[in-house]
Write an enzyme that holds these catalytic residues in place. Structure first.
Site, PDB file in Angstrom:
ATOM      1  N   LYS A 154      -4.927  19.938  51.376  1.00 11.32           N
ATOM      2  CA  LYS A 154      -6.363  19.408  50.937  1.00 11.32           C
ATOM      3  C   LYS A 154      -6.473  19.371  49.600  1.00 11.32           C
ATOM      4  CE  LYS A 154      -7.739  22.858  53.535  1.00 11.32           C
ATOM      5  NZ  LYS A 154      -6.667  23.212  54.395  1.00 11.32           N
ATOM      6  N   ILE A 155      -5.930  20.531  48.719  1.00 13.50           N
ATOM      7  CA  ILE A 155      -6.256  20.531  47.316  1.00 13.50           C
ATOM      8  C   ILE A 155      -5.469  19.412  46.608  1.00 13.50           C
ATOM      9  CG2 ILE A 155      -6.291  22.130  45.195  1.00 13.50           C
ATOM     10  CD1 ILE A 155      -7.174  24.175  47.093  1.00 13.50           C
ATOM     11  N   ASP A 174       6.217  17.794  49.471  1.00 10.35           N
ATOM     12  CA  ASP A 174       5.694  18.646  50.643  1.00 10.35           C
ATOM     13  C   ASP A 174       6.773  18.483  51.832  1.00 10.35           C
ATOM     14  OD1 ASP A 174       3.964  19.538  52.963  1.00 10.35           O
ATOM     15  OD2 ASP A 174       2.226  19.698  51.413  1.00 10.35           O
ATOM     16  N   CYS A 205       0.851  24.444  46.700  1.00 10.51           N
ATOM     17  CA  CYS A 205       1.360  25.069  47.974  1.00 10.51           C
ATOM     18  C   CYS A 205       1.062  26.510  48.109  1.00 10.51           C
ATOM     19  CB  CYS A 205       2.851  24.842  48.099  1.00 10.51           C
ATOM     20  SG  CYS A 205       3.854  25.526  46.830  1.00 10.51           S
ATOM     21  N   PRO A 206       1.169  26.958  49.282  1.00  6.91           N
ATOM     22  CA  PRO A 206       0.687  28.443  49.615  1.00  6.91           C
ATOM     23  C   PRO A 206       1.914  29.143  48.977  1.00  6.91           C
ATOM     24  CG  PRO A 206       1.063  27.195  51.589  1.00  6.91           C
ATOM     25  CD  PRO A 206       1.275  26.396  50.616  1.00  6.91           C
ATOM     26  N   SER A 233      -2.734  27.691  42.165  1.00  6.02           N
ATOM     27  CA  SER A 233      -2.572  28.213  43.666  1.00  6.02           C
ATOM     28  C   SER A 233      -2.339  29.704  43.882  1.00  6.02           C
ATOM     29  CB  SER A 233      -1.445  27.454  44.255  1.00  6.02           C
ATOM     30  OG  SER A 233      -1.578  27.485  45.733  1.00  6.02           O
ATOM     31  N   ARG A 234      -1.060  30.170  43.655  1.00 10.02           N
ATOM     32  CA  ARG A 234      -0.937  31.758  43.651  1.00 10.02           C
ATOM     33  C   ARG A 234      -0.028  31.944  42.540  1.00 10.02           C
ATOM     34  NH1 ARG A 234      -4.862  31.950  45.694  1.00 10.02           N
ATOM     35  NH2 ARG A 234      -5.625  32.927  47.861  1.00 10.02           N
ATOM     36  N   ASP A 258      -4.599  29.499  36.537  1.00  7.59           N
ATOM     37  CA  ASP A 258      -5.951  29.980  36.910  1.00  7.59           C
ATOM     38  C   ASP A 258      -5.311  31.282  37.731  1.00  7.59           C
ATOM     39  OD1 ASP A 258      -8.667  30.099  37.399  1.00  7.59           O
ATOM     40  OD2 ASP A 258      -8.061  29.646  39.398  1.00  7.59           O
ATOM     41  N   GLU A 263      -1.753  39.442  38.481  1.00  8.36           N
ATOM     42  CA  GLU A 263      -3.292  39.442  38.148  1.00  8.36           C
ATOM     43  C   GLU A 263      -4.288  40.707  38.964  1.00  8.36           C
ATOM     44  OE1 GLU A 263      -4.183  35.625  40.144  1.00  8.36           O
ATOM     45  OE2 GLU A 263      -5.703  36.500  41.543  1.00  8.36           O
ATOM     46  N   HIS A 295      -8.819  33.585  37.566  1.00  7.17           N
ATOM     47  CA  HIS A 295      -8.887  32.994  38.987  1.00  7.17           C
ATOM     48  C   HIS A 295     -10.275  32.654  39.478  1.00  7.17           C
ATOM     49  CE1 HIS A 295      -6.794  33.798  43.323  1.00  7.17           C
ATOM     50  NE2 HIS A 295      -7.873  33.063  43.267  1.00  7.17           N
TER      51      HIS A 295
END
Ligand code: NAD
Length: 335
Positions: A154-155, A174, A205-206, A233-234, A258, A263, A295
């Site tokens: 989605k993002i 992907d 991606c996750p 993302s992460r 971000d 974190e 974040h």
């Protein structure tokens, strides 16, 4: 239902209370972050509501289960911080907010790109000091540059769409093809090709075992010299030490973050009166070509309303024994 809401900030309380009007779950707002030591605070609550830096570990879940918690309602899309296997063993259900505003995160990723390119963070300080010199502020046109998007869900799709509007060439990676992305003219390639050819690389991606430190010493070397790297993302998608080496060598020309792999001890708190003990993070902040936000990519009014609404709906569905459409379970994720 009685709900213990961990890691509550004033904005969480405001939006959850508004979403709960007419539903009347009993919300107990706790400032504490959920972990093995704070989980007793949820005693008597069949539902626990957690955010991204709550530690939904086996230790936390064992205590929660003993106290009668049956549902963990995440106020996030990501669930990498949840021990889903332990939750399944203990008979706890986990629900999340799969989509609230992908626009919020995509737009923030692009904000980081624009800030870094046109050096807005530096220009802001200069102008406030009466320094209107332009030396050191030169940017580049995004037009005709190549943007590499890793993860075209989605993002990632929205980032690709926005950058298409700037006139960029799109390379994407992907394991699953998103036809909407192809319709934009994006070309699916393998990661090394994307890294080698992209002027801007944006991660969407996750975080999973397969993507942990996706950007590392080896993959930094595969990047185009001076490329811009963006991560909304992460944090643990990037090996921060490798990124710092990349910045020092000039391989990474710009870094916009971000999220940060460590974190949890920093973000969402005002630490302005304290000494930061994380030397890796402190080093990052020394680079003129690094912009870090804490974040906040999700942090728009639209997104907060949507997170609160879906969270309350998830809890109500559980209470009424309806299907949990937003359930995330160990068996599904393992497949
Ligand atoms: P999504 O599920 O729609 O898309 C994720 C995409 O990643 C999918 O297309 C999936 O196939 C792809 N993917 C899986 N494994 C991959 C791999 N090894 N390499 C490349 N791609 C892979 O998720 P989304 O809504 O687009 O969110 C993306 C990420 O953004 C989330 O996982 C979350 O961590 C992060 N996020 C951050 C914030 C923030 O405030 N900074 C807010 C929301 C989400």
């Amino acid at each position: 239902m009685k709900v213990a809401v961990f890691s509550t900030k004033p904005y969480d309380q405001k939006f959850l209370e508004a979403a709960n009007e007419g539903t009347n779950h009993e919300l107990f707002f706790l400032e504490a972050r959920l972990d093995g030591t704070t989980s007793p605070l949820a005693a008597g609550c069949p539902v626990v509501c957690a955010f991204v830096n709550d530690q939904v570990t086996k230790a936390s879940l064992v205590t929660l289960a003993k106290q009668g918690t049956k549902l963990v309602a995440l106020r996030s899309a990501g669930f990498n911080h949840v021990d889903l296997e332990a939750a399944a063993e203990l008979g706890l259900k986990v629900v999340r907010v799969p989509a609230y505003s992908p626009y919020a995160v995509a737009e923030h990723a692009v904000a980081l790109m624009l800030c870094l390119n046109r050096k807005i963070h530096r220009a802001f300080n200069r102008v406030r000091e009466g320094n209107f010199a332009l030396d050191g502020l030169m940017g580049f046109d995004f037009h005709a540059k190549t943007v590499g998007v890793v993860g075209t869900g989605k993002i990632g799709y929205l980032v690709a769409r926005i950058m298409k509007g700037f006139g960029c060439q799109l390379l994407v990676y992907d394991p699953y093809v998103n036809p909407d992305c192809e319709a934009l003219g994006a070309k699916y390639v393998y990661l090394p090709e994307l890294l080698a050819a992209s002027d801007v690389i944006s991660l969407h991606c996750p975080l999973m075992p397969q993507t942990h430190h996706l950007i590392n010493e080896t993959t930094v070397k595969q990047m185009k010299h001076g490329a811009m790297l963006i991560n909304t993302s992460r944090g643990a998608l990037i090996d921060t030490v490798a990124a710092i080496e990349g910045l020092k060598s000039g391989k990474i020309g710009y870094l916009g973050l971000d999220v940060y792999e460590e974190e949890a001890d920093l973000f969402f708190e005002d630490l302005s009166q304290k000494v930061i003990h994380d030397d890796v993070f402190a080093r990052l902040l020394m680079f003129p070509n690094v912009v870090v936000t804490g974040h906040q990519a999700f942090f728009t009014q639209t997104a907060l309303e949507s997170i609160a609404k879906t969270t309350i709906e998830n809890i109500t569905a559980f209470e009424q024994g309806q299907p949990l459409v937003n359930e995330v379970s160990f068996s599904k994720v393992k497949k």
